[in-house]
Design an enzyme around this catalytic site. Structure first.
Site, PDB file in Angstrom:
ATOM      1  CG  ASP A   1      -6.107  -2.582  -4.435  1.00  0.00           C
ATOM      2  OD1 ASP A   1      -6.898  -2.111  -3.595  1.00  0.00           O
ATOM      3  OD2 ASP A   1      -4.874  -2.478  -4.352  1.00  0.00           O
TER       4      ASP A   1
ATOM      5  CG  HIS B   1      -5.096  -2.800  -0.748  1.00  0.00           C
ATOM      6  ND1 HIS B   1      -4.411  -2.055  -1.695  1.00  0.00           N
ATOM      7  CD2 HIS B   1      -4.630  -2.373   0.466  1.00  0.00           C
ATOM      8  CE1 HIS B   1      -3.586  -1.216  -1.087  1.00  0.00           C
ATOM      9  NE2 HIS B   1      -3.688  -1.399   0.227  1.00  0.00           N
TER      10      HIS B   1
ATOM     11  CB  SER C   1      -0.948  -0.045   1.193  1.00  0.00           C
ATOM     12  OG  SER C   1      -1.976   0.918   1.081  1.00  0.00           O
TER      13      SER C   1
END
Length: 479
Positions: A386, A421, A294
């Protein structure tokens, strides 16, 4: 002699009487056998049992589950239950039919229903979900890596319906089948002999994990996202696989001065942390890489291209090329991530997505990492579902900039349809959405990812990650 003869005669008579009594008992049993034969056979059958091999293993190691001495050609439910460190119950169910020998083997047999279908040897682990009645928005994350997850596995009679989200967990478990056998397994992030060392040195806040032995070891700097704090479990697993790893805090940690909702460190902090790892006596100083997930991807790219350090390789998972807010060049305060919400979006349930925040077109050019300056191999992992980061668009821009700089040989992309994600170590459950914050109001964020393809992505991506590290940090192929 007469006395001895008399004793032998008495013993013979007693022996004959004893044998006669047992013959009569046997005849009585034989008479009733046709009426109670099935019951009699059932009571003589060995008790069902469930084996798990190994029953103590690292979180990324598969195990073999097998039930034996079950009724042949019969429906069986295999159930997994565990509590997280806050006491919340997680569970998964799978439906099987025993073979003609009364055996079910999860490595060989297909689940015909429950939490998943098909032949999925580790499905009971990656399919774990919060039980009905547990708190909303849970995500399974290990806090204390020095203790295992203890998972109870059970064989239940019949095909037990998967509990719905309605009604209490107690009510639904009362409708379950009889437990026939059970076994408990331990799932660890930290192998025996791995050392965990808290680091509070030269303002660096982190935890260093060292593999067993004297070293020196290749090493990784491990960066997470804007959830903040200090996340240790991936670093613990790296050390369990022979790599020293520094899990580094940079945001939302009590030992970093300044407000918890802002990034209060800059380039100097990350350079100091990288050099601390390089200079450690049990680390190979010229064999240090960086991994980020991330927002940690942006930091990893920035460290590799804009700070005077030379990582051996970089790994990024679903992260942006830059930041919508400028990261302080020196150690100073950056704007709160939650201060500007113009790119936030919400679904019909009110769950928030940060995907548009990371769209390359929304990131000012001056806030992007200079990836064209990259001098080491980059592995970029993409979850195509995601919902928190525009991972595909960022991968495209990163690849283009590296290609335009004549360095396309340095870039490797792994892309997984249906994955979200949070691509983490394998055989762990994915949270499609989870609690982001409760203050000033409750907010659940979307991560994305569908159960089966996300689990497959985690398994493959972890294997490929270790291969990449072996090749570029140790200089050999991974087996």
């Amino acid at each position: 002699m007469l006395r001895a003869h008399t004793c032998v005669t008495v013993l013979c008579r007693l022996s004959d009487k004893f044998v006669l009594q047992w013959v009569n008992i046997y005849r009585k049993i034989a008479c009733v056998q046709p009426a109670v034969g099935q019951v009699r056979w059932k009571t003589c059958r060995p008790a069902p049992f469930l084996t798990a091999k190994p029953n103590r293993a690292l979180i990324d190691e598969p195990i073999t589950l097998e039930g034996r001495h079950l009724p042949p050609h019969s429906p069986i439910t295999v159930c997994a239950r565990m509590h997280n460190e806050d006491g919340d119950l997680w569970e998964a169910f799978s439906h099987y039919n025993t073979d003609g020998r009364g055996v079910v083997n999860l490595t060989r047999d297909e689940s015909v229903g429950g939490s998943y279908v098909g032949c999925e040897p580790m499905g009971l682990f990656w399919a774990l979900q919060p039980a009905p009645g547990e708190r909303e928005g849970l995500r399974l994350r290990k806090k204390n890596v020095e203790t295992p997850y203890s998972v109870q596995l059970s064989l239940l009679e019949g095909h037990i319906p998967v509990p719905s989200s309605h009604g209490s967990n107690k009510e639904q478990r009362q409708r379950g089948g009889q437990e026939l056998a059970a076994v408990t397994v331990e799932r660890w992030y930290m192998a025996p002999g791995v050392r965990r060392i808290e680091i509070r040195q030269n303002r660096v806040v982190g935890t260093l994990f060292l593999p067993p032995g004297p070293g020196p070891f290749p090493a990784m700097v491990d960066l997470w996202g804007m959830g903040g704090g200090l996340i240790e479990y991936r670093s613990a697993l790296f050390a369990s696989r022979g790599f020293a790893s520094l899990s580094l805090a940079y945001f939302g940690h009590k030992d970093i001065p300044g407000p918890l909702n802002t990034i209060n460190v800059g380039d100097a902090y990350f350079k100091t942390a990288f050099q601390f790892l390089q200079d450690h006596p049990q680390v190979c100083g010229d064999r240090v890489g960086i991994m980020g997930l991330s927002f940690g991807v942006y930091l990893a790219l920035r460290i590799a291209t804009q700070i005077d350090v030379n990582p051996r390789c970089v790994i990024g998972v679903n992260g942006p090329i830059g930041n919508i807010n400028k990261l302080s060049d020196s150690d100073g305060m950056t704007k709160s991530f939650e201060g500007d919400q113009k790119h936030w979006s919400y679904d019909e349930e009110g769950y928030v997505s940060f995907r548009e925040v990371s769209m390359p077109n929304n990131i000012p050019h001056e806030n992007k990492a200079n990836v064209e300056n990259l001098c080491c191999p980059l592995l970029y992992i993409v979850g195509e579902d995601d919902l928190s980061c525009a991972a595909i668009e960022n991968a495209d821009e990163i690849e283009k900039k590296i290609k335009d700089a004549g360095k396309s040989h340095l870039f490797t992309r792994l892309s997984y349809p249906g994955a979200g994600h949070l691509i983490e170590p394998p055989y762990t459950p994915n949270a499609r959405a989870s609690m982001w914050t409760t203050q000033p109001k409750k907010l659940i964020t979307l991560w994305g990812g569908h159960l089966v393809p996300h689990a497959a992505a985690q398994e493959d991506a972890w294997k490929r990650t270790l291969e990449f590290m072996e090749r570029h940090l140790r200089g050999k192929e991974y087996k």
